[in-house]
Design an enzyme around this catalytic site. Structure first.
Site, PDB file in Angstrom:
ATOM      1  N   ALA A 117      17.707   0.134 -11.017  1.00  0.00           N
ATOM      2  CA  ALA A 117      17.109   1.106 -11.956  1.00  0.00           C
ATOM      3  C   ALA A 117      16.231   0.460 -13.017  1.00  0.00           C
ATOM      4  CB  ALA A 117      18.214   1.914 -12.620  1.00  0.00           C
ATOM      5  N   LYS A 157       3.819  12.342   3.668  1.00  0.00           N
ATOM      6  CA  LYS A 157       2.488  12.837   3.268  1.00  0.00           C
ATOM      7  C   LYS A 157       2.131  14.110   4.036  1.00  0.00           C
ATOM      8  CE  LYS A 157       0.803   8.438   1.619  1.00  0.00           C
ATOM      9  NZ  LYS A 157       0.181   8.399   0.313  1.00  0.00           N
ATOM     10  N   LYS A 197      11.523  -0.225   2.768  1.00  0.00           N
ATOM     11  CA  LYS A 197      11.099  -1.435   3.456  1.00  0.00           C
ATOM     12  C   LYS A 197      11.034  -2.593   2.448  1.00  0.00           C
ATOM     13  CE  LYS A 197       6.175  -0.708   3.133  1.00  0.00           C
ATOM     14  NZ  LYS A 197       5.229  -1.616   2.749  1.00  0.00           N
ATOM     15  N   LYS A 206      -8.760   5.237   1.391  1.00  0.00           N
ATOM     16  CA  LYS A 206      -8.850   6.221   2.470  1.00  0.00           C
ATOM     17  C   LYS A 206      -7.736   5.977   3.474  1.00  0.00           C
ATOM     18  CE  LYS A 206     -12.216   5.997   5.762  1.00  0.00           C
ATOM     19  NZ  LYS A 206     -13.597   6.113   6.288  1.00  0.00           N
ATOM     20  N   LYS A 220     -15.784  17.584  14.165  1.00  0.00           N
ATOM     21  CA  LYS A 220     -17.239  17.450  14.284  1.00  0.00           C
ATOM     22  C   LYS A 220     -17.670  17.987  15.628  1.00  0.00           C
ATOM     23  CE  LYS A 220     -17.436  13.225  11.690  1.00  0.00           C
ATOM     24  NZ  LYS A 220     -17.753  11.820  11.825  1.00  0.00           N
ATOM     25  N   HIS A 274       3.500   2.076   8.460  1.00  0.00           N
ATOM     26  CA  HIS A 274       2.781   3.331   8.215  1.00  0.00           C
ATOM     27  C   HIS A 274       1.860   3.706   9.388  1.00  0.00           C
ATOM     28  CE1 HIS A 274       4.427   2.654   4.369  1.00  0.00           C
ATOM     29  NE2 HIS A 274       3.431   1.999   3.823  1.00  0.00           N
ATOM     30  N   ALA A 292      11.546   1.924  -9.539  1.00  0.00           N
ATOM     31  CA  ALA A 292      12.343   2.920 -10.261  1.00  0.00           C
ATOM     32  C   ALA A 292      11.508   3.609 -11.333  1.00  0.00           C
ATOM     33  CB  ALA A 292      13.566   2.250 -10.870  1.00  0.00           C
ATOM     34  N   LYS A 293      10.849   2.805 -12.158  1.00  0.00           N
ATOM     35  CA  LYS A 293      10.133   3.435 -13.283  1.00  0.00           C
ATOM     36  C   LYS A 293       8.852   4.128 -12.832  1.00  0.00           C
ATOM     37  CE  LYS A 293       7.436  -0.450 -14.975  1.00  0.00           C
ATOM     38  NZ  LYS A 293       7.509  -1.685 -15.616  1.00  0.00           N
ATOM     39  N   ARG A 306      -8.949   9.384  13.312  1.00  0.00           N
ATOM     40  CA  ARG A 306     -10.135   9.926  14.004  1.00  0.00           C
ATOM     41  C   ARG A 306      -9.859   9.959  15.495  1.00  0.00           C
ATOM     42  NH1 ARG A 306     -15.214   9.900  10.902  1.00  0.00           N
ATOM     43  NH2 ARG A 306     -14.503   9.329   8.833  1.00  0.00           N
TER      44      ARG A 306
HETATM   45  N1  NDP Z   1     -13.760  18.467   4.518  1.00  0.00           N
HETATM   46  C1  NDP Z   1     -14.368  17.483   3.926  1.00  0.00           C
HETATM   47  O1  NDP Z   1     -14.098  17.173   2.776  1.00  0.00           O
HETATM   48  C2  NDP Z   1     -15.359  16.785   4.695  1.00  0.00           C
HETATM   49  C3  NDP Z   1     -15.867  15.659   4.156  1.00  0.00           C
HETATM   50  N2  NDP Z   1     -16.728  14.949   4.837  1.00  0.00           N
HETATM   51  C4  NDP Z   1     -17.191  13.743   4.183  1.00  0.00           C
HETATM   52  O2  NDP Z   1     -18.458  13.396   4.642  1.00  0.00           O
HETATM   53  C5  NDP Z   1     -18.576  11.998   4.739  1.00  0.00           C
HETATM   54  C6  NDP Z   1     -18.984  11.626   6.112  1.00  0.00           C
HETATM   55  O3  NDP Z   1     -18.034  12.083   7.049  1.00  0.00           O
HETATM   56  P1  NDP Z   1     -17.434  11.092   8.117  1.00  0.00           P
HETATM   57  O4  NDP Z   1     -16.589  11.817   9.067  1.00  0.00           O
HETATM   58  O5  NDP Z   1     -16.777   9.983   7.421  1.00  0.00           O
HETATM   59  O6  NDP Z   1     -18.781  10.666   8.811  1.00  0.00           O
HETATM   60  P2  NDP Z   1     -19.254   9.489   9.716  1.00  0.00           P
HETATM   61  O7  NDP Z   1     -18.900   9.745  11.120  1.00  0.00           O
HETATM   62  O8  NDP Z   1     -20.667   9.241   9.400  1.00  0.00           O
HETATM   63  O9  NDP Z   1     -18.400   8.291   9.277  1.00  0.00           O
HETATM   64  C7  NDP Z   1     -18.706   7.666   8.120  1.00  0.00           C
HETATM   65  C8  NDP Z   1     -17.795   6.495   8.109  1.00  0.00           C
HETATM   66  O10 NDP Z   1     -18.096   5.687   9.246  1.00  0.00           O
HETATM   67  C9  NDP Z   1     -17.763   4.377   8.985  1.00  0.00           C
HETATM   68  N3  NDP Z   1     -18.867   3.488   9.346  1.00  0.00           N
HETATM   69  C10 NDP Z   1     -19.938   3.139   8.637  1.00  0.00           C
HETATM   70  N4  NDP Z   1     -20.685   2.236   9.336  1.00  0.00           N
HETATM   71  C11 NDP Z   1     -20.066   2.059  10.503  1.00  0.00           C
HETATM   72  C12 NDP Z   1     -20.340   1.277  11.642  1.00  0.00           C
HETATM   73  N5  NDP Z   1     -21.411   0.498  11.700  1.00  0.00           N
HETATM   74  N6  NDP Z   1     -19.499   1.342  12.673  1.00  0.00           N
HETATM   75  C13 NDP Z   1     -18.418   2.127  12.619  1.00  0.00           C
HETATM   76  N7  NDP Z   1     -18.086   2.896  11.561  1.00  0.00           N
HETATM   77  C14 NDP Z   1     -18.906   2.845  10.514  1.00  0.00           C
HETATM   78  C15 NDP Z   1     -17.481   4.289   7.507  1.00  0.00           C
HETATM   79  O11 NDP Z   1     -16.087   4.309   7.335  1.00  0.00           O
HETATM   80  P3  NDP Z   1     -15.222   2.976   7.437  1.00  0.00           P
HETATM   81  O12 NDP Z   1     -15.666   2.061   6.366  1.00  0.00           O
HETATM   82  O13 NDP Z   1     -13.880   3.508   7.217  1.00  0.00           O
HETATM   83  O14 NDP Z   1     -15.443   2.397   8.785  1.00  0.00           O
HETATM   84  C16 NDP Z   1     -18.016   5.587   6.975  1.00  0.00           C
HETATM   85  O15 NDP Z   1     -17.319   6.040   5.851  1.00  0.00           O
HETATM   86  C17 NDP Z   1     -17.229  11.432   4.381  1.00  0.00           C
HETATM   87  O16 NDP Z   1     -17.233  11.034   3.058  1.00  0.00           O
HETATM   88  C18 NDP Z   1     -16.299  12.580   4.587  1.00  0.00           C
HETATM   89  O17 NDP Z   1     -15.159  12.498   3.813  1.00  0.00           O
HETATM   90  C19 NDP Z   1     -17.120  15.308   6.071  1.00  0.00           C
HETATM   91  C20 NDP Z   1     -16.646  16.449   6.647  1.00  0.00           C
HETATM   92  C21 NDP Z   1     -15.730  17.297   5.982  1.00  0.00           C
HETATM   93  O1  LIG Z   2       3.795   0.706   1.462  1.00  0.00           O
HETATM   94  C1  LIG Z   2       2.759   0.430   0.881  1.00  0.00           C
HETATM   95  O2  LIG Z   2       1.884   1.432   0.592  1.00  0.00           O
HETATM   96  C2  LIG Z   2       0.975   1.297  -0.488  1.00  0.00           C
HETATM   97  C3  LIG Z   2      -0.041   2.415  -0.324  1.00  0.00           C
HETATM   98  O3  LIG Z   2       0.582   3.643  -0.471  1.00  0.00           O
HETATM   99  P1  LIG Z   2      -0.271   4.937  -0.847  1.00  0.00           P
HETATM  100  O4  LIG Z   2       0.696   6.042  -0.775  1.00  0.00           O
HETATM  101  O5  LIG Z   2      -0.813   4.696  -2.226  1.00  0.00           O
HETATM  102  O6  LIG Z   2      -1.364   5.026   0.150  1.00  0.00           O
HETATM  103  C4  LIG Z   2       0.323  -0.066  -0.481  1.00  0.00           C
HETATM  104  O7  LIG Z   2      -0.446  -0.237  -1.661  1.00  0.00           O
HETATM  105  C5  LIG Z   2       1.384  -1.148  -0.450  1.00  0.00           C
HETATM  106  O8  LIG Z   2       0.780  -2.423  -0.323  1.00  0.00           O
HETATM  107  C6  LIG Z   2       2.334  -0.952   0.698  1.00  0.00           C
HETATM  108  O9  LIG Z   2       3.435  -1.822   0.569  1.00  0.00           O
END
Ligand code: NDP
Ligand SMILES: O=C1O[C@H](COP(=O)(O)O)[C@@H](O)[C@H](O)[C@H]1O
Length: 493
Positions: free
Chosen positions: A18, A184, A150, A345, A382, A242, A23-24, A349
């Site tokens: 605790a 979550k 863990k 994030k 999409k 996770h 805990a905190k 996907r």
């Molecule tokens: N409901 C909502 O709120 C919605 C929000 N959106 C938002 O729109 C934005 C675009 O959508 P998203 O589906 O991410 O679109 P994309 O398919 O364009 O994916 C974008 C993501 O692709 C990854 N990426 C970038 N370069 C490369 C690469 N060279 N090769 C492989 N992966 C790459 C990056 O993520 P990483 O660094 O993780 O690889 C990037 O964030 C996001 O911010 C999303 O959250 C879209 C639809 C609905």
């Molecule tokens: O278990 C863990 O998770 C956290 C991330 O948790 P989130 O709920 O904030 O996404 C991570 O920072 C930590 O390293 C790991 O031990």
């Protein structure tokens, strides 16, 4: 006595460790929110236990900056702290736990009383604490449940030693192993999305899906946790638990029912189809400072004073797993996680194959179902559509379920709130069973050993970047296509 789940009985929630960080920062705030929202049994007493000599007032002070107190809740907040007690004792002496038992007993009026122990203690004292709970503190007139955090070992051998130790003390139905990702919202939604929608059921397989990418990204480094982290690394910290838990929910067969053991049976089954990861299936990285960054961003992992200067511990990893069963054979499941990246994030996907028999001159892009766990829960699919108007061109668009827009009034609880409440209610659906752990370690132990024994050097990547450049090549090699052409227009409300 196990089956005494009933909120009319007295319950005692005992938090061991605790005085600590978890805990905190997490547990006290969580039990306060549950108490505030009247979700706990009315007669619940909270007892903190640790070696530190302190009072409930001291704990309250330490928790202050982590607890959200809304106007109007002040009186209830006072009552909450009045329901708290603290006892200082060692972790290894039975006599201290006998005194703890006397304290708990004082509050247990009536023929039935239940006890929940939350172990927020380091692995070094874990065995002593569990033995002492078993010998001196189990409830004789109600259930005893034990929540553990863990690390559940650091490889197959240490994990099975821990499981055997616990199995000698408690029944599996008394054990609640926390993987907080299972608490979550969108992780819990995976089963509903998959099994309550006929549209997805028939296409969720190797005939239709090209690859599945499961990502976890954090925009900060080890931040003073370097000592702990260096012994574990990102594979043990995030991927083996996770991300693998998410994978099992995405890939498992439909369970016989929603009974926790039916679900966990299916999760174990799908894990059994995965062979241990080989070196060619994994890419590891370690962040270096960004000279153009601000503050901590300038510092690399090796600049952390608690990390050995020659450490090869990965802070980033990408691994491809294959599930050798009729549904998934040949489909890459790519797990990707890292610290000190460009954003926070966590998402899944599910990328569908190209539509066969192209009549659109290569303009049709793949469908992708995105399940965004955080930040901002969302589910979007999409798809291709005809561009509105006279043209017959194609446009990339989406069916979008963004929680903040669709469920404006909904209050999405924190993972810990759900999970602790589950323990009171006695539902183990969102907790890890020991055979799941065994399978997880079977998949990851060989590669962890190989990386460590061969002292494999991680690829450097800049603090604040998307990770090692090589990772994108790995995605391409594993049939995950990124076109870069998708543009999302945030709806105006
Ligand atoms: N409901 C909502 O709120 C919605 C929000 N959106 C938002 O729109 C934005 C675009 O959508 P998203 O589906 O991410 O679109 P994309 O398919 O364009 O994916 C974008 C993501 O692709 C990854 N990426 C970038 N370069 C490369 C690469 N060279 N090769 C492989 N992966 C790459 C990056 O993520 P990483 O660094 O993780 O690889 C990037 O964030 C996001 O911010 C999303 O959250 C879209 C639809 C609905
Ligand atoms: O278990 C863990 O998770 C956290 C991330 O948790 P989130 O709920 O904030 O996404 C991570 O920072 C930590 O390293 C790991 O031990």
């Amino acid at each position: 006595m196990e089956n005494t789940t009933d909120f009319q009985y007295p319950h005692t929630f005992i938090l061991l460790g605790a005085s600590g960080d978890l805990a905190k920062k997490k547990i006290y705030p969580t039990i306060w929110y549950l108490y505030r929202d009247n979700l706990l049994p009315e007669k619940t007493k909270f007892i903190g236990y640790a070696r530190t000599k302190q009072s409930v007032t001291d704990i309250r002070e330490k928790c202050k900056k982590y607890i959200k107190l809304l106007p109007g809740d002040e009186e209830k907040f006072e009552k909450f702290w009045q329901s708290n007690d603290y006892f200082s004792g060692t972790y290894d002496k039975r006599v201290d736990f006998e005194m703890l038992n006397q304290l708990i007993t004082k509050f247990e009026k009536g023929p039935v009383a239940n006890r929940i122990f939350y172990l927020a203690v380091p692995p070094t004292v874990f065995e002593d604490v569990t033995v002492n709970i078993r010998n001196a503190c189990v409830s004789i007139k109600g259930f005893t449940r034990v929540i553990i955090e863990k690390p559940f070992g650091r490889d197959d051998i240490s994990s099975s030693k821990l499981s055997n130790h616990l199995a000698g003390l408690f029944k599996e139905e008394q054990m609640y192993r926390i993987d907080h990702y299972l608490g979550k919202e969108m992780v819990q939604n995976l089963m509903t999305i998959r099994f309550a929608n006929q549209i997805f059921c028939p296409s969720w397989n190797r005939e239709n899906i090209a690859s599945v990418l499961i990502s976890f990204k954090e925009p900060f480094g080890t931040e003073g946790r370097g000592g702990y982290f260096d012994d574990f690394g990102i594979i043990r910290d995030v991927m083996q638990n996770h991300l693998l838990q998410i994978l099992s929910l995405v890939a498992m067969e439909k369970p016989v029912s929603l009974n926790p053991n039916d679900i966990r049976d299916e999760k174990v089954k799908v894990l059994r189809h995965i062979r241990p990861i080989k070196q060619e299936d994994i890419l590891i990285g370690q962040y270096v400072g960004n000279p153009d960054g601000q503050g901590d961003e300038k510092l690399g992992y090796l600049d952390d004073p608690t990390v050995p200067k020659d450490s090869v511990t990965p802070t980033y990893a990408l691994a491809t797993l294959f599930i050798n069963n009729a549904r998934w054979q040949g489909v890459p499941f790519i797990l990707r996680c890292g610290k000190a990246l460009n954003e926070r994030k966590a998402e899944v996907r599910v990328q569908y194959k190209d539509a066969p028999g192209d009549i659109f001159n290569g303009h049709a892009k793949r469908n992708e179902l995105v399940i965004r766990v955080q930040p901002g829960e969302a589910l979007y699919l999409k798809l291709m559509s005809k561009s509105p108007g006279m043209t017959f061109d194609l446009v990339e668009t989406e069916l979008d379920l963004t929680y903040s827009m669709r469920y404006r009034e909904a209050d999405v609880p924190d993972a810990y709130e759900r999970l602790i409440l589950d323990v009171f209610m006695g539902t183990q659906m969102h907790f890890v069973r020991s055979d799941e752990l065994t399978e997880a370690w079977r998949i990851f132990t060989p590669i962890l050993k190989e990386l460590e024994e061969q002292h494999v050097k991680p690829v450097p990547y800049r603090y604040g970047s998307r990770g090692p450049l090589e990772a994108d090549m790995k995605l391409g090699e594993n049939d995950f296509k990124y076109s870069g052409s998708y543009k999302w227009k945030k709806p105006v409300c």
